[in-house]
Design a protein around this motif. Structure first.
Motif, PDB file in Angstrom:
ATOM      1  N   ALA A   1      35.138  56.726  30.421  1.00 27.63           N
ATOM      2  CA  ALA A   1      35.557  55.611  31.471  1.00 27.63           C
ATOM      3  C   ALA A   1      34.774  54.325  30.879  1.00 27.63           C
ATOM      4  O   ALA A   1      35.396  53.461  31.385  1.00 27.63           O
ATOM      5  CB  ALA A   1      35.196  55.819  32.975  1.00 27.63           C
ATOM      6  N   GLY A   2      34.023  54.269  30.090  1.00 27.27           N
ATOM      7  CA  GLY A   2      33.536  53.171  29.496  1.00 27.27           C
ATOM      8  C   GLY A   2      32.062  52.829  29.601  1.00 27.27           C
ATOM      9  O   GLY A   2      31.583  51.788  29.276  1.00 27.27           O
ATOM     10  N   ALA A   3      31.437  53.703  30.123  1.00 23.68           N
ATOM     11  CA  ALA A   3      29.833  53.739  30.258  1.00 23.68           C
ATOM     12  C   ALA A   3      29.002  54.002  29.041  1.00 23.68           C
ATOM     13  O   ALA A   3      29.734  54.655  27.903  1.00 23.68           O
ATOM     14  CB  ALA A   3      29.549  54.653  31.323  1.00 23.68           C
TER      15      ALA A   3
ATOM     16  N   VAL B   1      33.390  51.622  36.917  1.00 19.40           N
ATOM     17  CA  VAL B   1      32.846  51.527  35.288  1.00 19.40           C
ATOM     18  C   VAL B   1      34.049  50.898  34.762  1.00 19.40           C
ATOM     19  O   VAL B   1      33.833  49.883  33.746  1.00 19.40           O
ATOM     20  CB  VAL B   1      32.557  52.833  34.976  1.00 19.40           C
ATOM     21  CG1 VAL B   1      32.565  52.689  33.385  1.00 19.40           C
ATOM     22  CG2 VAL B   1      31.316  53.579  35.462  1.00 19.40           C
ATOM     23  N   ALA B   2      35.156  51.453  35.047  1.00 16.13           N
ATOM     24  CA  ALA B   2      36.497  51.053  33.972  1.00 16.13           C
ATOM     25  C   ALA B   2      36.519  49.585  34.477  1.00 16.13           C
ATOM     26  O   ALA B   2      37.051  48.579  33.428  1.00 16.13           O
ATOM     27  CB  ALA B   2      37.741  51.601  34.579  1.00 16.13           C
ATOM     28  N   ALA B   3      36.647  48.927  35.833  1.00 13.22           N
ATOM     29  CA  ALA B   3      36.771  47.580  35.914  1.00 13.22           C
ATOM     30  C   ALA B   3      35.715  46.831  35.440  1.00 13.22           C
ATOM     31  O   ALA B   3      35.997  45.774  34.967  1.00 13.22           O
ATOM     32  CB  ALA B   3      36.837  47.476  37.524  1.00 13.22           C
ATOM     33  N   LEU B   4      34.288  47.064  35.680  1.00 13.01           N
ATOM     34  CA  LEU B   4      33.490  46.471  34.948  1.00 13.01           C
ATOM     35  C   LEU B   4      33.386  46.297  33.156  1.00 13.01           C
ATOM     36  O   LEU B   4      33.055  45.234  32.791  1.00 13.01           O
ATOM     37  CB  LEU B   4      32.102  47.136  35.264  1.00 13.01           C
ATOM     38  CG  LEU B   4      31.267  46.648  36.701  1.00 13.01           C
ATOM     39  CD1 LEU B   4      30.350  47.388  36.969  1.00 13.01           C
ATOM     40  CD2 LEU B   4      31.060  45.047  36.650  1.00 13.01           C
ATOM     41  N   ARG B   5      33.837  47.457  32.750  1.00  9.39           N
ATOM     42  CA  ARG B   5      34.012  47.414  31.318  1.00  9.39           C
ATOM     43  C   ARG B   5      34.955  46.245  31.050  1.00  9.39           C
ATOM     44  O   ARG B   5      34.869  45.830  29.862  1.00  9.39           O
ATOM     45  CB  ARG B   5      34.606  48.731  30.980  1.00  9.39           C
ATOM     46  CG  ARG B   5      34.688  48.659  29.341  1.00  9.39           C
ATOM     47  CD  ARG B   5      33.543  48.282  28.374  1.00  9.39           C
ATOM     48  NE  ARG B   5      32.055  48.959  28.519  1.00  9.39           N
ATOM     49  CZ  ARG B   5      31.120  48.427  28.693  1.00  9.39           C
ATOM     50  NH1 ARG B   5      31.001  47.208  28.410  1.00  9.39           N
ATOM     51  NH2 ARG B   5      29.969  49.618  28.957  1.00  9.39           N
ATOM     52  N   THR B   6      36.096  46.318  31.812  1.00  7.94           N
ATOM     53  CA  THR B   6      37.131  45.145  31.455  1.00  7.94           C
ATOM     54  C   THR B   6      36.660  43.681  31.673  1.00  7.94           C
ATOM     55  O   THR B   6      36.617  42.832  30.746  1.00  7.94           O
ATOM     56  CB  THR B   6      38.290  45.201  32.341  1.00  7.94           C
ATOM     57  OG1 THR B   6      38.839  46.588  32.196  1.00  7.94           O
ATOM     58  CG2 THR B   6      39.301  44.122  32.119  1.00  7.94           C
TER      59      THR B   6
ATOM     60  N   VAL C   1      28.944  41.710  37.483  1.00 11.14           N
ATOM     61  CA  VAL C   1      29.268  40.646  36.560  1.00 11.14           C
ATOM     62  C   VAL C   1      28.127  39.828  36.359  1.00 11.14           C
ATOM     63  O   VAL C   1      27.567  39.283  35.349  1.00 11.14           O
ATOM     64  CB  VAL C   1      30.644  39.919  37.011  1.00 11.14           C
ATOM     65  CG1 VAL C   1      30.602  38.724  36.191  1.00 11.14           C
ATOM     66  CG2 VAL C   1      31.804  40.786  36.662  1.00 11.14           C
ATOM     67  N   ARG C   2      27.693  39.521  37.590  1.00 12.10           N
ATOM     68  CA  ARG C   2      26.357  38.691  37.787  1.00 12.10           C
ATOM     69  C   ARG C   2      25.106  39.239  37.068  1.00 12.10           C
ATOM     70  O   ARG C   2      24.539  38.678  36.410  1.00 12.10           O
ATOM     71  CB  ARG C   2      25.919  38.249  39.316  1.00 12.10           C
ATOM     72  CG  ARG C   2      27.028  37.448  40.194  1.00 12.10           C
ATOM     73  CD  ARG C   2      26.530  37.586  41.321  1.00 12.10           C
ATOM     74  NE  ARG C   2      25.311  37.179  41.716  1.00 12.10           N
ATOM     75  CZ  ARG C   2      24.499  37.531  42.909  1.00 12.10           C
ATOM     76  NH1 ARG C   2      25.044  38.139  43.788  1.00 12.10           N
ATOM     77  NH2 ARG C   2      23.590  37.132  42.904  1.00 12.10           N
ATOM     78  N   ALA C   3      25.044  40.695  37.234  1.00 10.62           N
ATOM     79  CA  ALA C   3      23.716  41.389  36.588  1.00 10.62           C
ATOM     80  C   ALA C   3      23.835  41.372  35.113  1.00 10.62           C
ATOM     81  O   ALA C   3      23.105  40.882  34.379  1.00 10.62           O
ATOM     82  CB  ALA C   3      23.688  42.718  37.154  1.00 10.62           C
TER      83      ALA C   3
END
Length: 350
Positions: free
Chosen positions: A193-195, A163-168, A133-135
Motif C-alpha cells: 500500500a506504500g509503507a 497509508v495510500a493517501a499519505l504516500r500520494t 503531512v505536518r509530521a
C-alpha cells in the motif's frame, strides 16, 4: 511501486528490521523495548506521564539494557505543552543519540524542531492525512494508524487507505503502517500500500517481556477480531479519545458507578484504579482485571500465544529485513486477509 529514492525504516533508524514496537504506556517497559531492539528491530519504552526521577529511572534501565537504537514514546495530548517539553528535554539530556523520540499524536508545541536540532530521529504516529503531512514536513518518520489498531485511535480511516493517501501527499517521507498487523502477510500488504515499515502493538502485548497482566495477555491470545469493540468508555485519565479494546462488562454497560476496582504501582508509586480508567492492567495491578481497559487490535486473531519478543521480530524479518536477499520477499500475494474484512464501525460507543 517505485521505491529506489526512499529508504526503508530500518535504514532511517539504523536497525536491521523495518519494524517498530509500539511504546504502550505501562505495557512497554524497558525490558520489552530492549528485547525488541536487541533482536534487530526498533524497541520503544512508554514514557506516558513519567517525568523527573521516575523518567530518569526508566531511561537508565533503557540505556543499560541495549546498545542498539531504541525509542521513548511520549503523548502530547495527555501532558500538555510545558510538560511535554520537560519530558523531551530530559530524554535528550539523559540518553545517547541512538535513542529516538516517538510521539503518539502530533505535538502541539515546536518540540520536533528541538529534536531535530539535537540530531535525534523523531517518530510521529498520526490518524489523519493532515497530521501526517505536518509530521513529514518536520522530517519525522510518520506512523499511519488505521482504526484496525488496538488502543487509542487518532482517526477514522482504515490503515491501507491512510497509508495510500499519505504516500500520494508525501512521496518521499518514511511512512510506517500501524493497525491490524499480526502476521507477515499483513505486513507485506501494508508495504504494497506504500509503507516503508510497520508498527506492532498487540503482538507485543503478549510478549514474554511485556508488563501486561497475565489475565490481559490470556484475553488477547484467546480473542478474535469480533471480540474487539471501538468505544469511548475508558476515559478517566485520557478523555476525548475512542479506543479499540476487548469487549467487557464495562463496555456493555457504561452507566455503572465510577467506583475503585483495583490498584497498581508505577515506578514505585501506588495508584487506585476507578472503573472507566484508561490505565492498562500490568503485572503490578490487582483487582478486577477483567473490567479494565484491555486494549487489543484486530490482529489478535494472528497472535494466539505468548512469545518472546525476539521470536516476534524473527517472524517478520523475511518481509521487513533490509538485507537484500530477504528484501525480495517483501511482496507476496496481496490477497484480502480475513482481519481486514471485519466490521470496524463504532461498536460499543456511548
Amino acid at each position: 511501486m517505485h521505491r529506489s529514492t526512499r529508504p526503508p525504516l530500518a535504514e532511517v533508524l539504523g536497525v536491521e528490521v523495518s519494524l517498530l514496537q509500539s511504546g504502550m504506556g505501562g505495557v512497554a517497559g524497558s525490558e520489552l523495548a530492549c528485547a525488541v531492539s536487541n533482536a534487530g528491530a526498533a524497541g520503544c519504552a512508554g514514557g506516558y506521564k513519567l517525568v523527573g526521577e521516575a523518567l530518569s529511572a526508566m531511561l537508565a534501565r533503557l540505556v543499560a539494557g541495549t546498545d542498539r537504537p531504541v525509542g521513548v514514546n511520549l503523548i502530547p495530548e495527555v501532558v500538555g505543552d510545558a510538560e511535554l517539553e520537560r519530558q523531551v528535554a530530559q530524554v535528550l539530556a539523559e540518553t545517547p543519540r541512538r535513542v529516538h523520540l516517538s510521539f503518539f499524536g502530533m505535538p502541539r508545541s515546536p518540540v520536533l524542531a528541538g529534536v531535530a536540532a539535537a540530531g535525534r530521529a523523531a517518530v510521529v504516529q498520526v490518524g489523519t492525512v493532515e497530521d501526517g503531512v505536518r509530521a513529514a514536513a518536520s522530517g519525522a518518520v510518520v506512523v499511519a494508524q488505521g482504526i484496525e489498531a488496538g488502543g487509542h485511535l487518532l482517526g477514522t480511516a482504515r490503515r491501507d487507505d491512510l497509508v495510500a493517501a499519505l504516500r500520494t501527499r508525501v512521496p518521499d517521507a518514511c511512512l510506517v503502517a500501524a493497525g491490524g498487523i499480526g502476521s507477515p502477510r499483513q505486513a507485506a500488504r501494508a508495504l504494497a500500500a506504500g509503507a516503508d515499515g510497520v508498527l506492532l502493538g498487540t503482538a507485543f502485548v503478549v510478549a514474554h517481556e511485556s508488563r501486561a497482566h497475565p489475565v490481559f495477555k490470556a484475553a488477547v491470545t484467546g480473542a478474535g477480531a469480533h471480540d474487539t469493540v471501538i468505544t469511548d468508555v475508558y476515559e478517566i485519565g485520557w478523555p476525548g479519545r475512542r479506543h479499540r479494546v476487548l469487549a467487557t462488562s464495562v463496555t456493555a454497560d457504561p452507566h455503572q458507578p465510577r467506583t475503585f476496582i483495583g490498584r497498581t504501582v508505577v515506578e514505585g508509586r501506588p495508584y487506585l484504579i476507578p472503573r472507566f480508567s484508561s490505565a492498562v492492567p500490568t503485572e503490578a495491578t490487582t483487582g478486577r482485571i477483567e473490567e479494565m481497559a484491555l486494549y487489543c487490535g484486530l490482529s489478535c486473531a494472528d497472535v494466539p500465544e505468548e512469545r518472546a519478543a525476539a521470536d516476534v521480530v524473527r517472524g517478520f524479518a523475511p518481509v521487513l529485513a533490509r538485507t537484500p536477499v530477504l528484501a525480495g520477499a517483501r511482496h507476496p500475494d496481496n490477497r484480502q486477509h480475513p482481519d481486514n474484512q471485519q466490521q470496524v464501525e463504532n461498536h460499543g460507543s456511548r
